[in-house]
Design an enzyme around this catalytic site. Structure first.
Site, PDB file in Angstrom:
ATOM      1  N   SER A  89      -5.913   0.799 -13.649  1.00 50.28           N
ATOM      2  CA  SER A  89      -6.711   1.168 -12.870  1.00 50.28           C
ATOM      3  C   SER A  89      -7.918   2.245 -13.278  1.00 50.28           C
ATOM      4  O   SER A  89      -7.335   3.103 -14.278  1.00 50.28           O
ATOM      5  CB  SER A  89      -6.126   1.916 -11.684  1.00 50.28           C
ATOM      6  OG  SER A  89      -7.006   2.353 -10.648  1.00 50.28           O
TER       7      SER A  89
ATOM      8  N   TYR B  42      -0.069   8.042  -7.040  1.00 52.29           N
ATOM      9  CA  TYR B  42      -0.654   6.442  -7.648  1.00 52.29           C
ATOM     10  C   TYR B  42      -1.234   6.575  -9.106  1.00 52.29           C
ATOM     11  O   TYR B  42      -1.081   5.948 -10.143  1.00 52.29           O
ATOM     12  CB  TYR B  42      -1.333   5.822  -6.637  1.00 52.29           C
ATOM     13  CG  TYR B  42      -2.246   4.618  -7.248  1.00 52.29           C
ATOM     14  CD1 TYR B  42      -1.524   3.501  -7.377  1.00 52.29           C
ATOM     15  CD2 TYR B  42      -3.595   4.630  -7.459  1.00 52.29           C
ATOM     16  CE1 TYR B  42      -2.264   2.352  -7.718  1.00 52.29           C
ATOM     17  CE2 TYR B  42      -4.249   3.444  -7.767  1.00 52.29           C
ATOM     18  CZ  TYR B  42      -3.594   2.102  -8.193  1.00 52.29           C
ATOM     19  OH  TYR B  42      -4.063   0.889  -8.495  1.00 52.29           O
TER      20      TYR B  42
HETATM   21  P1  NAP Z   1      -2.327  -7.075  -4.195  1.00 48.30           P
HETATM   22  O1  NAP Z   1      -3.173  -8.393  -4.028  1.00 48.30           O
HETATM   23  O2  NAP Z   1      -1.655  -6.423  -3.296  1.00 48.30           O
HETATM   24  O3  NAP Z   1      -1.480  -7.510  -5.466  1.00 48.30           O
HETATM   25  C1  NAP Z   1      -0.164  -6.699  -5.767  1.00 48.30           C
HETATM   26  C2  NAP Z   1       0.577  -7.776  -6.219  1.00 48.30           C
HETATM   27  O4  NAP Z   1       2.022  -6.975  -6.910  1.00 48.30           O
HETATM   28  C3  NAP Z   1       1.458  -8.447  -4.971  1.00 48.30           C
HETATM   29  O5  NAP Z   1       1.171  -9.991  -5.381  1.00 48.30           O
HETATM   30  C4  NAP Z   1       2.757  -8.261  -4.725  1.00 48.30           C
HETATM   31  O6  NAP Z   1       3.518  -9.121  -4.594  1.00 48.30           O
HETATM   32  C5  NAP Z   1       3.058  -7.597  -6.282  1.00 48.30           C
HETATM   33  N1  NAP Z   1       4.043  -6.392  -5.970  1.00 48.30           N
HETATM   34  C6  NAP Z   1       3.938  -5.304  -5.289  1.00 48.30           C
HETATM   35  N2  NAP Z   1       4.940  -4.419  -5.517  1.00 48.30           N
HETATM   36  C7  NAP Z   1       5.976  -5.316  -6.272  1.00 48.30           C
HETATM   37  C8  NAP Z   1       7.207  -5.158  -6.597  1.00 48.30           C
HETATM   38  N3  NAP Z   1       8.093  -4.339  -6.533  1.00 48.30           N
HETATM   39  N4  NAP Z   1       7.796  -6.151  -7.423  1.00 48.30           N
HETATM   40  C9  NAP Z   1       7.079  -7.234  -7.797  1.00 48.30           C
HETATM   41  N5  NAP Z   1       5.819  -7.538  -7.578  1.00 48.30           N
HETATM   42  C10 NAP Z   1       5.285  -6.511  -6.712  1.00 48.30           C
HETATM   43  O7  NAP Z   1      -3.305  -6.149  -5.035  1.00 48.30           O
HETATM   44  P2  NAP Z   1      -4.338  -6.159  -6.406  1.00 48.30           P
HETATM   45  O8  NAP Z   1      -5.489  -5.415  -6.079  1.00 48.30           O
HETATM   46  O9  NAP Z   1      -4.383  -7.561  -6.707  1.00 48.30           O
HETATM   47  O10 NAP Z   1      -3.480  -5.327  -7.386  1.00 48.30           O
HETATM   48  C11 NAP Z   1      -2.752  -5.741  -8.653  1.00 48.30           C
HETATM   49  C12 NAP Z   1      -2.963  -4.867  -9.619  1.00 48.30           C
HETATM   50  O11 NAP Z   1      -4.576  -4.203  -9.771  1.00 48.30           O
HETATM   51  C13 NAP Z   1      -2.318  -3.384  -9.135  1.00 48.30           C
HETATM   52  O12 NAP Z   1      -1.414  -2.843 -10.224  1.00 48.30           O
HETATM   53  C14 NAP Z   1      -3.180  -2.478  -8.640  1.00 48.30           C
HETATM   54  O13 NAP Z   1      -2.676  -1.031  -8.857  1.00 48.30           O
HETATM   55  C15 NAP Z   1      -4.324  -2.680  -9.640  1.00 48.30           C
HETATM   56  N6  NAP Z   1      -5.829  -2.239  -9.246  1.00 48.30           N
HETATM   57  C16 NAP Z   1      -6.212  -2.845  -8.284  1.00 48.30           C
HETATM   58  C17 NAP Z   1      -7.504  -2.213  -7.693  1.00 48.30           C
HETATM   59  C18 NAP Z   1      -8.344  -2.734  -6.389  1.00 48.30           C
HETATM   60  O14 NAP Z   1      -9.404  -2.176  -5.962  1.00 48.30           O
HETATM   61  N7  NAP Z   1      -7.748  -3.864  -5.804  1.00 48.30           N
HETATM   62  C19 NAP Z   1      -8.088  -1.514  -8.519  1.00 48.30           C
HETATM   63  C20 NAP Z   1      -7.603  -1.012  -9.581  1.00 48.30           C
HETATM   64  C21 NAP Z   1      -6.270  -1.454  -9.768  1.00 48.30           C
HETATM   65  P3  NAP Z   1       4.779  -9.080  -3.530  1.00 48.30           P
HETATM   66  O15 NAP Z   1       4.395  -8.173  -2.366  1.00 48.30           O
HETATM   67  O16 NAP Z   1       5.109 -10.387  -3.222  1.00 48.30           O
HETATM   68  O17 NAP Z   1       5.840  -8.292  -4.307  1.00 48.30           O
END
Ligand code: NAP
Length: 259
Positions: A142, A155
């Site tokens: 991120s 975070y």
């Molecule tokens: P998301 O749709 O909520 O995806 C997060 C994924 O991680 C979900 O599929 C979830 O699946 C899985 N997950 C969460 N906890 C877990 C655990 N303990 N074990 C295994 N899987 C787990 O959100 P996203 O935005 O795509 O996030 C993906 C990555 O991008 C994250 O690392 C986030 O910090 C990063 N990110 C996001 C943004 C943004 O603005 N969206 C910005 C910067 C970085 P389950 O719930 O089924 O486990």
């Protein structure tokens, strides 16, 4: 034999591959000819993503915060598609709270999923990559891994930790054919962002449009990043063309962060 980006035999494991950025990455890697294992806690969500690709994608349930669960997932992944050659540590959770209200449980949860989860999966993947003298580890971090933001100290600390881990492993494995990089998205259109918008609406009384505009305003392009844009950067880092890229933390944020 030198393999190419189009090699159909490469096996990629994407954590958090059932939704958002991870789903976009899994789809991009399958489209690039790889076989992909997607990992997460909700098996039915993963299976729905994998279903259209019976020969190319495989769903495995695991909690990345739990070492035994990760070990079992790698056994299942390997049984289906062979050794993991590409690891994308994407699973993550982002909870916000003022620091004074950040209790030990929230602190531990942010570290356990975002940082220790990356540690568990990377330890499970590296031995086979070293044996093959070829491997790719891409950590979805991120911009919060590169700069500080208010109200997300836990975070931010966890994501900064992942950048440190990325840089250390890049040095340690530089001569072993394994590259280790981080991709650092700005606000991206996924459930994490939708939850954050709902949170702002609930806490401030702003409309969805106002809250969304606030998140977009930090991006010099004045918009939210799309998951496919992050996925394309990850796909490139996973290919042979990116062999000289290691230890990098690449922001995909419309210019919000420059390092
Ligand atoms: P998301 O749709 O909520 O995806 C997060 C994924 O991680 C979900 O599929 C979830 O699946 C899985 N997950 C969460 N906890 C877990 C655990 N303990 N074990 C295994 N899987 C787990 O959100 P996203 O935005 O795509 O996030 C993906 C990555 O991008 C994250 O690392 C986030 O910090 C990063 N990110 C996001 C943004 C943004 O603005 N969206 C910005 C910067 C970085 P389950 O719930 O089924 O486990």
């Amino acid at each position: 034999m030198t393999r190419t980006d189009a090699s159909p035999s490469r096996h990629a494991l994407v954590t958090g591959g059932g939704s958002g950025i991870g789903e976009a990455i899994a789809l991009a890697l399958v489209a690039a000819g790889m076989r992909v294992t997607i990992v997460g806690r909700r098996l039915e969500v993963l299976q729905a993503v994998a279903a259209p690709y019976p020969d190319g994608m495989h769903a495995v349930q695991a909690d990345v915060a739990d070492a035994a669960s990760v070990a079992a997932a790698f056994v299942a992944a390997k049984a289906r598609f062979g050794p993991v050659e590409v690891l994308v540590n994407n699973a993550g959770q982002a909870h916000s709270a003022p620091f004074a209200k950040t209790d030990a449980a929230l602190w531990q949860q942010m570290l356990a999923v975002n940082l220790t989860g990356t540690f568990h999966c990377t330890q499970a993947a590296l031995p086979d990559m070293v044996a093959a003298r070829w491997g790719r580890v891409v950590n979805v971090v991120s911009t919060a891994g590169l700069v500080g933001y208010a109200y997300v100290a836990a975070y931010c600390a966890a994501k900064h930790g992942v950048v440190g881990l990325t840089r250390s492993l890049a040095m340690e494995y530089a001569k072993k054919g394994v590259t280790v990089n981080a991709v650092c998205p700005g606000y991206t259109e996924t459930d994490i962002l939708r939850d954050s918008i709902a949170n702002v609406m609930a806490k401030t009384g702003r409309t969805e449009e106002q809250a969304r505009a606030e998140f977009a305003s930090g991006n010099p392009q004045g918009r939210i990043v799309q998951p496919a844009e992050v996925a394309d950067t990850v796909r490139w880092l996973c290919g042979d063309g990116a062999s000289a890229m290691t230890g990098q933390a690449i922001a995909v944020s419309g210019g919000e962060v420059m390092h």
